[in-house]
Motif scaffolding. Structure first.
Motif, short mmCIF file in Angstrom:
data_model
loop_
_atom_site.label_atom_id
_atom_site.label_comp_id
_atom_site.label_asym_id
_atom_site.label_seq_id
_atom_site.Cartn_x
_atom_site.Cartn_y
_atom_site.Cartn_z
N ALA A 1 12.74 16.84 69.74
CA ALA A 1 12.06 15.70 69.12
C ALA A 1 10.81 16.15 68.39
O ALA A 1 10.49 15.64 67.30
CB ALA A 1 11.71 14.67 70.19
N ALA A 2 10.08 17.10 68.96
CA ALA A 2 8.87 17.59 68.31
C ALA A 2 9.20 18.28 66.99
O ALA A 2 8.44 18.16 66.01
CB ALA A 2 8.14 18.56 69.24
N VAL B 1 11.77 17.53 65.02
CA VAL B 1 12.10 16.47 64.05
C VAL B 1 10.84 15.82 63.51
O VAL B 1 10.71 15.57 62.30
CB VAL B 1 13.02 15.42 64.72
CG1 VAL B 1 13.22 14.22 63.79
CG2 VAL B 1 14.37 16.04 65.07
N GLN B 2 9.90 15.54 64.38
CA GLN B 2 8.65 14.91 63.94
C GLN B 2 7.89 15.85 63.01
O GLN B 2 7.33 15.42 61.99
CB GLN B 2 7.79 14.56 65.14
CG GLN B 2 6.48 13.87 64.76
CD GLN B 2 5.66 13.47 65.97
OE1 GLN B 2 6.11 13.63 67.09
NE2 GLN B 2 4.47 12.95 65.74
N ALA B 3 7.86 17.12 63.36
CA ALA B 3 7.14 18.09 62.52
C ALA B 3 7.81 18.22 61.15
O ALA B 3 7.13 18.36 60.13
CB ALA B 3 7.08 19.45 63.22
N GLN B 4 9.13 18.15 61.13
CA GLN B 4 9.84 18.23 59.84
C GLN B 4 9.50 17.03 58.96
O GLN B 4 9.32 17.17 57.73
CB GLN B 4 11.35 18.29 60.10
CG GLN B 4 11.81 19.63 60.65
CD GLN B 4 13.27 19.61 61.06
OE1 GLN B 4 13.84 18.55 61.36
NE2 GLN B 4 13.89 20.79 61.08
N SER B 5 9.39 15.82 59.58
CA SER B 5 9.03 14.63 58.78
C SER B 5 7.60 14.73 58.27
O SER B 5 7.30 14.31 57.13
CB SER B 5 9.21 13.36 59.61
OG SER B 5 8.29 13.35 60.71
N ASN B 6 6.72 15.31 59.07
CA ASN B 6 5.34 15.50 58.62
C ASN B 6 5.27 16.47 57.45
O ASN B 6 4.47 16.29 56.51
CB ASN B 6 4.46 15.99 59.76
CG ASN B 6 4.25 14.95 60.84
OD1 ASN B 6 4.43 13.74 60.59
ND2 ASN B 6 3.89 15.39 62.05
N ALA C 1 6.56 24.13 66.61
CA ALA C 1 7.57 23.30 67.28
C ALA C 1 8.91 24.03 67.36
O ALA C 1 9.62 23.96 68.39
CB ALA C 1 7.73 21.97 66.55
N SER D 1 6.41 14.57 54.38
CA SER D 1 5.36 13.66 53.90
C SER D 1 4.26 14.43 53.20
O SER D 1 3.76 14.01 52.13
CB SER D 1 4.79 12.88 55.08
OG SER D 1 3.72 12.06 54.68
N THR E 1 2.59 23.39 62.07
CA THR E 1 3.01 22.60 63.24
C THR E 1 4.52 22.65 63.42
O THR E 1 5.02 22.75 64.54
CB THR E 1 2.55 21.14 63.07
OG1 THR E 1 1.12 21.10 62.92
CG2 THR E 1 2.94 20.31 64.28
N LEU E 2 5.24 22.64 62.30
CA LEU E 2 6.70 22.76 62.36
C LEU E 2 7.10 24.13 62.91
O LEU E 2 8.00 24.23 63.76
CB LEU E 2 7.31 22.53 60.98
CG LEU E 2 8.82 22.79 60.87
CD1 LEU E 2 9.59 21.87 61.80
CD2 LEU E 2 9.28 22.63 59.42
#
Length: 388
Positions: A99-100, A102-107, A162, A110, A158-159
């Motif tokens: 999950a971390a 996936v969130q890092a990839q979206s960041n 992660a 963005s 961050t990605l």
């Protein structure tokens, strides 16, 4: 009737008895010379050695530790089997770390969009300079672009972290070696900060052995090597005798000298490396090591042919003019079940190696040339090869 003795004349029988008593004792019952097995002594070059105690240690040994927190979900290896570096050993529940990622990839996505938008605004401001856009507007657009690039770099790092943590949920062997029994079970909670390991991996082939010798002996050894110029420390080799008395077949190569002397024993350790494909040597095992450093001249005398007298002097029997003579000799240690004799024997001496149990100094002996095989058995030198 007058006795013949009173007339001063010995009877014929009495004269014969007197003559017999006058013969030397050895002529009456002289035993024949005893046959004894002898070996002709020849001086030869013998390896110069010292024998010291030692202890086997693992060349490499490491605890397998977790780098992330979580629950153990699988144990992926078999204890007691060889394992190579990078082989998966444990799996930690990966859901949180997936999950971390996936969130890092979206960041990152963005932040990338923000960079593109800021870049377009900056490019437009540069084109419109002098047409309603001031230099201050360009500089403001540049600052916005720089901030967007910085945000993108943070999101990307961050990605990367992660993704690393997700990879760390599979715990792998850090080195080649033998894997121990797992210290954890499926369902146990582990953490990156824990002091205990999940298992141990030990490299057994090669294995290293620390040999402990008196510091003064090492200094003498170094002096002898330096003076003779016959070698240097890195050329040293060592052989081992195991705890059960067996000789270890492979010689070890010098690794490193010690750099400190024990304050309790006065010894210094020297490390050697040994091939150990059959795992006969295990960490912690005590051994006796024989270190070879150069050569010396001496006579090799089988240990069964020498004894020590009451004063502790080493003695041997030799043949001189057909008789047995006992000599005190000086040794310089042992080499392959032989005393290394440096004084007390001469070139060509006939050393008695068989039949010494009943010898007395000056006893007449008949020397019989013999040979001694590697097992210490004595054979008649004149017997054909393979004969009894």
């Amino acid at each position: 009737m007058k006795s013949s003795l009173s007339g001063g004349t010995l009877p014929v029988v009495g004269t014969a008895v007197f003559a017999l008593l006058a013969l030397p004792a050895f002529a009456q019952n002289a035993p024949p010379p005893s046959p004894v097995g002898v070996v002709e002594m020849h001086q030869q070059a013998v390896p110069r050695t010292i024998t010291v105690p030692g202890r086997a240690i693992a060349a490499e040994e490491t605890l397998v530790r977790p780098r992330v927190n979580g629950i153990i979900t699988r144990i992926l290896y078999q204890a007691g089997r060889p394992i190579t570096a990078g082989t998966p050993m444990f799996e930690i529940e990966p859901a949180v770390y997936e999950a971390a990622v996936v969130q890092a990839q979206s960041n990152v996505a963005s932040a990338d969009a923000g960079v593109r938008q800021a870049q377009s605004a900056f490019d437009r401001a540069q084109r419109l300079v002098g047409s309603g856009t001031t230099q201050a507007d360009v500089e403001s657009a540049q600052a916005t672009l720089d901030q967007a690039l910085a945000s993108y770099a943070v999101a990307e790092s961050t990605l990367n972290l992660a993704q690393l943590e997700l990879g760390w949920t599979t715990v792998v062997a850090p080195i080649d070696g033998m894997a121990s029994v797992s210290e954890v079970s499926i369902g146990d909670l582990v953490s990156a900060a824990q002091a205990s390991g999940l298992a141990t991996v030990t490299t057994l082939d090669p294995i290293e052995v620390d040999l402990y010798g008196p510091a003064v002996r090492l200094q003498q050894l170094q002096s002898q090597i330096d003076s003779s110029r016959t070698g240097v420390l890195r050329d040293l080799q060592a052989t081992l005798t195991l705890e059960d008395g067996r000789a270890y077949e492979t010689a070890g190569q010098f690794v490193a000298p010690g750099f400190s002397v024990s304050t309790t024993t006065g010894t210094i350790e020297t490390r050697f490396s040994f091939e150990n494909p059959d795992f006969l040597l295990l960490p912690g095992m005590f051994v006796r090591g024989q270190v070879v450093f150069g050569e010396q001249q001496g006579f090799l005398v089988t240990q069964t042919a020498a004894t020590r007298d009451r004063q502790g002097n080493l003695t041997v029997w030799v043949v001189e003019n057909g008789t047995a003579v006992q000599r005190a000799v000086t040794d310089a240690g042992v080499w392959q079940h032989h005393w290394i004799i440096t004084d007390g024997l001469s070139e060509g001496d006939q050393l008695i190696v068989d039949g010494t149990s009943m010898l007395a100094p000056g006893a007449a002996v008949t020397p019989v040339p013999v040979t001694i095989d590697d097992a210490g058995l004595i054979h008649d030198a004149s017997a054909p090869a393979g004969g009894n």
